[in-house]
Design a protein around this motif. Structure first.
Motif, PDB file in Angstrom:
ATOM      1  N   ALA A 178       0.811  -1.221   0.000  1.00  0.00           N
ATOM      2  CA  ALA A 178       0.000   0.000   0.000  1.00  0.00           C
ATOM      3  C   ALA A 178       0.845   1.273   0.000  1.00  0.00           C
ATOM      4  CB  ALA A 178      -0.928   0.008   1.219  1.00  0.00           C
ATOM      5  N   ASN A 179       2.169   1.157   0.214  1.00  0.00           N
ATOM      6  CA  ASN A 179       2.999   2.363   0.266  1.00  0.00           C
ATOM      7  C   ASN A 179       4.179   2.308  -0.706  1.00  0.00           C
ATOM      8  OD1 ASN A 179       5.208   0.992   1.597  1.00  0.00           O
ATOM      9  ND2 ASN A 179       4.088   1.174   3.511  1.00  0.00           N
ATOM     10  N   GLY A 180       4.026   1.551  -1.763  1.00  0.00           N
ATOM     11  CA  GLY A 180       5.068   1.491  -2.789  1.00  0.00           C
ATOM     12  C   GLY A 180       6.301   0.718  -2.383  1.00  0.00           C
ATOM     13  N   GLY A 181       6.186  -0.149  -1.374  1.00  0.00           N
ATOM     14  CA  GLY A 181       7.335  -0.935  -0.931  1.00  0.00           C
ATOM     15  C   GLY A 181       8.319  -0.156  -0.088  1.00  0.00           C
ATOM     16  N   ASN A 182       7.886   0.976   0.456  1.00  0.00           N
ATOM     17  CA  ASN A 182       8.797   1.806   1.238  1.00  0.00           C
ATOM     18  C   ASN A 182       9.050   1.279   2.646  1.00  0.00           C
ATOM     19  OD1 ASN A 182       9.360   3.677  -0.772  1.00  0.00           O
ATOM     20  ND2 ASN A 182       7.508   4.825  -0.309  1.00  0.00           N
ATOM     21  N   TYR A 183       8.040   0.687   3.286  1.00  0.00           N
ATOM     22  CA  TYR A 183       8.246   0.148   4.623  1.00  0.00           C
ATOM     23  C   TYR A 183       7.117  -0.812   4.977  1.00  0.00           C
ATOM     24  CZ  TYR A 183       4.795   3.609   6.170  1.00  0.00           C
ATOM     25  OH  TYR A 183       3.657   4.346   6.331  1.00  0.00           O
ATOM     26  N   ALA A 184       7.393  -1.622   6.008  1.00  0.00           N
ATOM     27  CA  ALA A 184       6.402  -2.557   6.539  1.00  0.00           C
ATOM     28  C   ALA A 184       6.484  -2.505   8.054  1.00  0.00           C
ATOM     29  CB  ALA A 184       6.679  -3.976   6.055  1.00  0.00           C
ATOM     30  N   GLU A 185       5.352  -2.718   8.679  1.00  0.00           N
ATOM     31  CA  GLU A 185       5.331  -2.823  10.137  1.00  0.00           C
ATOM     32  C   GLU A 185       4.215  -3.768  10.534  1.00  0.00           C
ATOM     33  OE1 GLU A 185       4.779  -0.152  14.215  1.00  0.00           O
ATOM     34  OE2 GLU A 185       4.876   0.855  12.267  1.00  0.00           O
ATOM     35  N   VAL A 186       4.549  -4.684  11.453  1.00  0.00           N
ATOM     36  CA  VAL A 186       3.539  -5.566  12.033  1.00  0.00           C
ATOM     37  C   VAL A 186       3.591  -5.389  13.542  1.00  0.00           C
ATOM     38  CG1 VAL A 186       3.638  -7.250  10.159  1.00  0.00           C
ATOM     39  CG2 VAL A 186       5.078  -7.583  12.164  1.00  0.00           C
ATOM     40  N   VAL A 187       2.466  -5.664  14.184  1.00  0.00           N
ATOM     41  CA  VAL A 187       2.408  -5.602  15.631  1.00  0.00           C
ATOM     42  C   VAL A 187       1.914  -6.954  16.148  1.00  0.00           C
ATOM     43  CG1 VAL A 187       0.068  -4.605  15.661  1.00  0.00           C
ATOM     44  CG2 VAL A 187       1.540  -4.349  17.659  1.00  0.00           C
ATOM     45  N   LEU A 188       2.582  -7.435  17.185  1.00  0.00           N
ATOM     46  CA  LEU A 188       2.160  -8.632  17.901  1.00  0.00           C
ATOM     47  C   LEU A 188       1.747  -8.166  19.287  1.00  0.00           C
ATOM     48  CD1 LEU A 188       5.063 -11.051  16.905  1.00  0.00           C
ATOM     49  CD2 LEU A 188       2.862 -10.760  15.789  1.00  0.00           C
ATOM     50  N   THR A 189       0.513  -8.469  19.671  1.00  0.00           N
ATOM     51  CA  THR A 189      -0.022  -8.018  20.952  1.00  0.00           C
ATOM     52  C   THR A 189      -0.312  -9.231  21.824  1.00  0.00           C
ATOM     53  OG1 THR A 189      -1.062  -6.145  19.829  1.00  0.00           O
ATOM     54  CG2 THR A 189      -1.827  -6.632  22.052  1.00  0.00           C
ATOM     55  N   ALA A 190       0.163  -9.183  23.062  1.00  0.00           N
ATOM     56  CA  ALA A 190      -0.072 -10.284  24.005  1.00  0.00           C
ATOM     57  C   ALA A 190      -0.736  -9.726  25.257  1.00  0.00           C
ATOM     58  CB  ALA A 190       1.239 -10.955  24.379  1.00  0.00           C
TER      59      ALA A 190
END
Length: 146
Positions: free
Chosen positions: A119-131
């Motif tokens: 969605a951002n042209g391959g500029n960055y990725a971020e995932v969140v893991l919540t516990a």
């Protein structure tokens, strides 16, 4: 044509400028991902409870439920050929990055995508893991962002 004489300070400057001009392309062997600089950042759901995040230089293989990173690859080019090394290779049980709390139980995470590189042209990725819940001390909510 007149001769140009340089004093020591000027000569050092000219030599430094020449070295930068010649060596600058070599110094950019590892370009970070995104935009027009290098390989795009990718986020791949492996459909087995794991994801792979990569940017052309580093890649990680991550469990969505435990937060364990079992592969951390570093790709570089110091000579004519590109090399990839698993930075965790050879460690205890193959090497891992993992979470643990005082009850010696790893937390159970839920997974969400914060920034999708598609969605951002391959500029960055971020995932969140919540516990949260019984696997954490005092039921404290914990988030890990990658």
């Amino acid at each position: 044509m007149p001769l140009v004489y340089l004093d020591t300070k000027q000569l050092r400057f000219v030599l430094a400028l020449a070295a930068i001009t010649v060596l600058a392309p070599v110094a950019r062997a590892n370009l970070p991902g995104g935009g027009t600089n290098g390989a795009n950042v990718t986020l791949t759901d492996n459909n087995d409870g794991t994801i792979t995040m990569a940017n052309g230089i580093v890649s990680i293989h991550l469990s969505k439920s435990s937060g364990v990173i079992d592969v951390f690859n570093y790709t570089f080019k110091n000579s004519a050929s590109t090399q990839t090394i698993n930075m965790f290779g050879g460690g205890y049980s193959g090497g891992k990055f993992y979470w643990e709390n005082s009850s010696d139980l790893g937390p159970n995470f839920t997974y969400a995508v914060v920034a999708n590189p598609t969605a951002n042209g391959g500029n960055y990725a971020e995932v969140v893991l919540t516990a949260s819940g019984s696997a954490n001390v005092s039921n404290i909510v914990m988030e890990a962002h990658f």
